[in-house]
Design a protein around this motif. Sequence first.
Motif, PDB file in Angstrom:
ATOM      1  N   PHE A 257       3.282  -7.982  -7.275  1.00 41.40           N
ATOM      2  CA  PHE A 257       3.549  -9.242  -6.436  1.00 41.40           C
ATOM      3  C   PHE A 257       3.610 -10.311  -7.082  1.00 41.40           C
ATOM      4  O   PHE A 257       3.539 -10.428  -8.254  1.00 41.40           O
ATOM      5  CB  PHE A 257       2.186  -9.284  -6.356  1.00 41.40           C
ATOM      6  N   ASN A 258       4.759 -10.876  -6.857  1.00 42.87           N
ATOM      7  CA  ASN A 258       4.788 -12.300  -7.189  1.00 42.87           C
ATOM      8  C   ASN A 258       5.082 -13.153  -6.187  1.00 42.87           C
ATOM      9  O   ASN A 258       5.509 -13.133  -4.983  1.00 42.87           O
ATOM     10  CB  ASN A 258       6.413 -11.938  -7.538  1.00 42.87           C
TER      11      ASN A 258
ATOM     12  N   LYS B 287       0.197  -6.878 -11.177  1.00 43.17           N
ATOM     13  CA  LYS B 287       0.872  -5.529 -10.342  1.00 43.17           C
ATOM     14  C   LYS B 287      -0.885  -5.172 -10.326  1.00 43.17           C
ATOM     15  O   LYS B 287      -2.094  -4.358 -11.295  1.00 43.17           O
ATOM     16  CB  LYS B 287       1.627  -4.777 -11.906  1.00 43.17           C
ATOM     17  N   ILE B 288      -1.203  -4.052  -9.794  1.00 46.41           N
ATOM     18  CA  ILE B 288      -2.172  -2.968  -9.074  1.00 46.41           C
ATOM     19  C   ILE B 288      -2.030  -1.646  -9.145  1.00 46.41           C
ATOM     20  O   ILE B 288      -1.035  -1.433  -8.655  1.00 46.41           O
ATOM     21  CB  ILE B 288      -2.640  -3.770  -7.709  1.00 46.41           C
TER      22      ILE B 288
ATOM     23  N   LEU C  11      -4.764 -10.072   0.825  1.00 53.99           N
ATOM     24  CA  LEU C  11      -4.611 -10.655   2.052  1.00 53.99           C
ATOM     25  C   LEU C  11      -3.223 -11.428   2.551  1.00 53.99           C
ATOM     26  O   LEU C  11      -2.586 -12.191   1.406  1.00 53.99           O
ATOM     27  CB  LEU C  11      -5.591 -11.710   2.370  1.00 53.99           C
ATOM     28  N   GLU C  12      -2.686 -11.228   4.009  1.00 52.95           N
ATOM     29  CA  GLU C  12      -1.494 -11.548   4.205  1.00 52.95           C
ATOM     30  C   GLU C  12      -1.379 -13.235   4.287  1.00 52.95           C
ATOM     31  O   GLU C  12      -0.345 -13.692   4.177  1.00 52.95           O
ATOM     32  CB  GLU C  12      -0.881 -10.583   5.350  1.00 52.95           C
ATOM     33  N   HIS C  13      -2.778 -13.723   5.152  1.00 54.21           N
ATOM     34  CA  HIS C  13      -2.556 -14.726   5.332  1.00 54.21           C
ATOM     35  C   HIS C  13      -2.724 -16.215   3.970  1.00 54.21           C
ATOM     36  O   HIS C  13      -2.950 -17.442   3.947  1.00 54.21           O
ATOM     37  CB  HIS C  13      -3.549 -15.168   6.432  1.00 54.21           C
ATOM     38  N   ASP C  14      -3.734 -15.051   3.017  1.00 55.58           N
ATOM     39  CA  ASP C  14      -3.699 -15.705   1.933  1.00 55.58           C
ATOM     40  C   ASP C  14      -3.378 -14.838   0.132  1.00 55.58           C
ATOM     41  O   ASP C  14      -4.364 -14.180  -0.199  1.00 55.58           O
ATOM     42  CB  ASP C  14      -4.939 -16.652   1.611  1.00 55.58           C
ATOM     43  N   PRO C  15      -2.027 -14.157   0.303  1.00 55.08           N
ATOM     44  CA  PRO C  15      -2.094 -13.893  -1.047  1.00 55.08           C
ATOM     45  C   PRO C  15      -2.485 -14.572  -2.308  1.00 55.08           C
ATOM     46  O   PRO C  15      -2.371 -13.038  -3.208  1.00 55.08           O
ATOM     47  CB  PRO C  15      -0.700 -13.852  -0.491  1.00 55.08           C
TER      48      PRO C  15
ATOM     49  N   PRO D  11      10.059 -10.977 -12.450  1.00 53.59           N
ATOM     50  CA  PRO D  11      10.167 -11.947 -11.083  1.00 53.59           C
ATOM     51  C   PRO D  11      10.553 -11.760  -9.794  1.00 53.59           C
ATOM     52  O   PRO D  11      11.321 -10.938  -9.992  1.00 53.59           O
ATOM     53  CB  PRO D  11      10.977 -13.052 -12.157  1.00 53.59           C
ATOM     54  N   ASN D  12      10.097 -12.242  -8.519  1.00 51.56           N
ATOM     55  CA  ASN D  12      10.681 -12.347  -6.990  1.00 51.56           C
ATOM     56  C   ASN D  12      11.030 -10.524  -7.047  1.00 51.56           C
ATOM     57  O   ASN D  12      11.463  -9.395  -6.464  1.00 51.56           O
ATOM     58  CB  ASN D  12      12.503 -12.641  -7.588  1.00 51.56           C
TER      59      ASN D  12
END
Length: 678
Positions: free
Chosen positions: A383-384, A390-391, A417-421, A666-667
């Motif tokens: 995730f970026n 990384k999980i 969380l989608e609404h709060d990454p 990144p990205n």
Amino acid sequence: MLSKKDYWENLDDFFSHTIDLIEMLDLKKNWIGVDPKKKLLSELDEIKKIINEQIDFNEKGGIFFNKRYGSKDSNQLNDTNIPSLLIEQEVLADKQETDLANKKKVKEHLEINDSDQIEPLLLQDIVIVKDAIQIDLEENNKIEQENFGKDIKEGQLESQNNNIEALNHSYEEKTDNPTGNISPSVQLYTPEVQEKKNESITQTFNSQLIELGKINAELLNNEINNINNKDQDVLVGETNEQQAQKYSNQIISNIDIKKSNNKSVSKIVPPKMTFSIANGKIKESYKEKITIKENIEIEILYESINFSENNIGLSVEDSFIVGVPQKMGSFVINFNYKYQDNVYKASVNLVIVADPKDLWEVNEPAEDSLFPKEHEFYKTIKFNNNQNYKIIAASRRGRSHEHNGSFRDDHFDYEILEHDPSLVILSVADGAGSAKYSREGSRLATEQSINFLSHKLASIQAFQDLEKYVFEESHTSEINKSIVANWNTASIQLFREATDYAMEKIRQKVENTQSSFRDFATTLQIVIVKHVQDKRFISSFWVGDGAVAVYNQEKIRLLGQTDGGEYVGQTVFLSPNLEPFHQYVSITIASAQDWLFLMSDGISDPYFETDTELSSLDNWTKFYNDYKEVLNSDIDGSHLNEKIHFFKKGHHDDRTLLVLLPHNEPNLSLTVESFTDV
């Protein structure tokens, strides 16, 4: 010319020398099998035994009749007739009887009072008596003996020497018994007939001597290639029969020399020794020596070693047995050893044990089992979002469950969380092995607690206020202290509500299955991570065994402590009675470069066997170095899934490892997951 007594004594020494020679040559060359050698020695011994039992000498060297048995019914004996001895039948003689006792026997047997009449008898040569002994053995087993007018019981001992047996048939000449004073079992002969019988006996034993001499000559011929050229030249041109005759003559004429030679060739009997060699393990390097338990100086002749089976993967190098065993089982190593300049044979058992991994079976659970679960499950996410991380996680059935044909009891889950990454929830649970539905209990505990938190977290102000933390100020500043206090209180309350929600879901399963809450027993670890700038605010709940830790190369922080039960191997499980509840909750602030580990005891116990080791930075550094490469490079979690399938004796439980680690690509936002079905 040898006297009769010297002749028989020389023959006895010849037998002893022959037996010694057989033993010596067999030890050196192993030229004869066990059974043939045993039979040969037995026959020699039987011939010797017959001679010793049937013959004795008086003071002047004359031979007289059997030392123990004879007729008891004779009343008188004239000067021309003497009682004979049964040589055909094997009898047990008392070798300790003296000449005096023998004289007494003759006197009693023939009812002679005058000792002067007895002495001439003792000077006579051996004669033959028929049927002097009756041996009472099993009835109804009779055989017909040639030249006898009656049956004798089967099992009556017979001479082992066929030549001696022939004497009785060839030279039996009965005389009349007009007076009736002589026992019917005693036959009387004239001196002329007796002399012929004695000559025949002598010829027969001479013949036997020649045959034994041939055997010795044959043994000597087998040794010709191993003696020096000088000795070999002496034997050239002689036939076996010539050598046998020559050898026999030497034995008879030089008996004193043979006695001294017998002593010189007799080997020293080695002391009892216990040989051993260390066990090996199949497909593992092996290098060992043969040892003895006793403190005795010997030399193992490694060049003589041979194995009972071929292709076991072992050989001899530089006085060691080396190699990589390819077969398991027990194998015999035959070898020679030297003790006091003599060489002896010995053997030792080498045991190659199986690889413990090969002993574990893989069995499937019953098809109609409730709450089936996949044996292996793994997934990863990169995730970026200003916080690159990384999980990665993997969980698999342990060897103990594979062997028993049961399901994996461990479980894990995580969610961004989608609404709060910036918020991440991670959870690991380990179902109790003794609880029949613990696999379902661990699944409900992880999934339902994350489900509750994912809906609740966004509305918890204390977690939103973590973004107001002033990193430029001290953590003891009033604003920072207030933010942390509210965060701690909210974490305790939130984890209580989440675990209550998960336990309620478990109770519903209990009602549906008409079981008990204990049947779904499980441990539980929950971690909430809030990313703020380059920091991570970490809240954790941990009940049971396993481990939850934040690691960097300078510091290890355990987010709680393992809970032991009343007995060794027990732990505390999720329940409504976890009080005081706050002792199961921890908070900490970590760097975005720190690593966060959650694991079941299937991982923690093999690496950290004690609480001291679990708190050791050095031990955690070893663990980090062991896993960092696969955790960084693994794309979908499959490599980690294989990594945790390591083998360590005594540790065969289910294994689950979940890691959040920094990621600098990144990205990129990618989620990959895989599982292996039942």
